[in-house]
Design a protein around this motif. Sequence first.
Motif, short mmCIF file in Angstrom:
data_model
loop_
_atom_site.label_atom_id
_atom_site.label_comp_id
_atom_site.label_asym_id
_atom_site.label_seq_id
_atom_site.Cartn_x
_atom_site.Cartn_y
_atom_site.Cartn_z
N MET A 16 0.86 -1.16 0.00
CA MET A 16 0.07 0.03 -0.03
C MET A 16 0.77 1.31 0.10
SD MET A 16 -3.05 -1.06 2.47
CE MET A 16 -3.82 0.44 2.40
N GLU A 17 1.79 1.14 0.71
CA GLU A 17 2.93 2.35 0.79
C GLU A 17 3.50 2.41 -0.60
OE1 GLU A 17 6.83 4.04 3.07
OE2 GLU A 17 5.82 1.96 3.76
N GLU A 18 3.90 1.23 -1.33
CA GLU A 18 4.51 1.44 -2.64
C GLU A 18 3.39 2.00 -3.60
OE1 GLU A 18 6.53 -1.65 -5.72
OE2 GLU A 18 6.00 -2.47 -3.76
N THR A 19 2.12 1.55 -3.33
CA THR A 19 1.16 1.94 -4.31
C THR A 19 1.08 3.46 -4.24
OG1 THR A 19 -0.18 0.02 -4.14
CG2 THR A 19 -1.30 2.03 -4.91
N ASP A 20 0.97 4.02 -3.03
CA ASP A 20 0.95 5.38 -2.84
C ASP A 20 2.26 6.34 -3.52
OD1 ASP A 20 -1.33 5.21 -1.29
OD2 ASP A 20 -0.22 5.46 0.61
N GLY A 21 3.39 5.71 -3.34
CA GLY A 21 4.43 6.15 -4.28
C GLY A 21 4.52 6.36 -5.75
N LEU A 22 3.81 5.11 -6.32
CA LEU A 22 3.57 4.87 -7.58
C LEU A 22 2.35 5.65 -8.20
CD1 LEU A 22 3.79 1.01 -8.05
CD2 LEU A 22 5.39 2.66 -8.83
N ARG A 23 1.45 6.13 -7.28
CA ARG A 23 0.30 7.13 -7.71
C ARG A 23 0.69 8.50 -7.74
NH1 ARG A 23 -3.18 4.06 -3.96
NH2 ARG A 23 -4.82 2.95 -5.34
N THR A 24 1.83 8.73 -6.80
CA THR A 24 2.50 10.04 -6.90
C THR A 24 3.23 9.99 -8.08
OG1 THR A 24 2.75 10.31 -4.52
CG2 THR A 24 4.25 11.63 -5.84
N ALA A 25 4.06 9.06 -8.63
CA ALA A 25 4.85 9.07 -9.72
C ALA A 25 4.08 9.26 -10.78
CB ALA A 25 5.65 7.63 -9.71
N LEU A 26 2.88 8.58 -10.93
CA LEU A 26 1.97 8.62 -12.25
C LEU A 26 1.44 10.05 -12.27
CD1 LEU A 26 0.33 7.18 -14.32
CD2 LEU A 26 -1.15 6.61 -12.88
N ALA A 27 1.08 10.74 -11.07
CA ALA A 27 0.59 12.12 -11.19
C ALA A 27 1.60 13.09 -11.82
CB ALA A 27 0.21 12.30 -9.95
N GLU A 28 3.04 12.83 -11.33
CA GLU A 28 4.18 13.60 -11.80
C GLU A 28 4.41 13.54 -13.31
OE1 GLU A 28 7.18 12.45 -9.21
OE2 GLU A 28 6.59 13.90 -7.80
#
Length: 233
Positions: free
Chosen positions: A115-127
């Motif tokens: 879930m923590e990794e998913t949050d980071g990936l969502r941030t990366a996708l948004a960027e």
Amino acid sequence: MLDEIRDLLVLQDRDKRLQTIQKDLDKLPQEETRAKTKLSGDQAAVDKATEALRACELEVKKVELDAETRRTTIKRLKLQQFETRKNDEYQALGHEVIRYEKDLDGLETRELELMEETDGLRTALAEANAALAKTRGLVDADLASIAERKANLLAARDEVKAERDRLAAAGPANVMPLYERLLKTKGGVAIAPMHEGRCGGCHMKLIAGTVIKVQAAKEIAQCEDCGRILYAD
């Protein structure tokens, strides 16, 4: 200078302008391609980030399902413990409960990590999407500029072409066929100046008779090497 030469020089100027305009028009598709290519890198980054996020979310669901299966199994084993009257069976079920609880603990830890990794990936996708949007804005501006230049060039070409056709129609009939043929075969330069006894087109030295003929300016003179129509510089 012969009137015919003067008229043809004006006509040649329009033909050169048409050539320049056409060259600029021919470059535009390449400029459009280069502009659109700028998006490919950012789009690839978005696609990569999207795929990574999707894979991570699928892994989270898998872990959640495994964890739920363990919870169900633990409940069932504990129920069996409660119902059994045999001590050895009770202890065996207890060991199974402990084993499944350890599995569940590991799965829950893994779920939190994912879930923590998913949050980071969502941030990366948004960027990545933000970068793509910025680039797309720049590309859209480039494409709009190219479209505007194309419209201006087409309008200029039509204007010059109309003037060229008018000049050609009014040009010296006895020289026009020669001019048109040289225009096609001599790189768009049918008429060239004579400078210091040399042809301004091919730069070859002219024979004395041709030099005198050009200087006299009483009849059409041509370079004996390239055939271009000559006039005194």
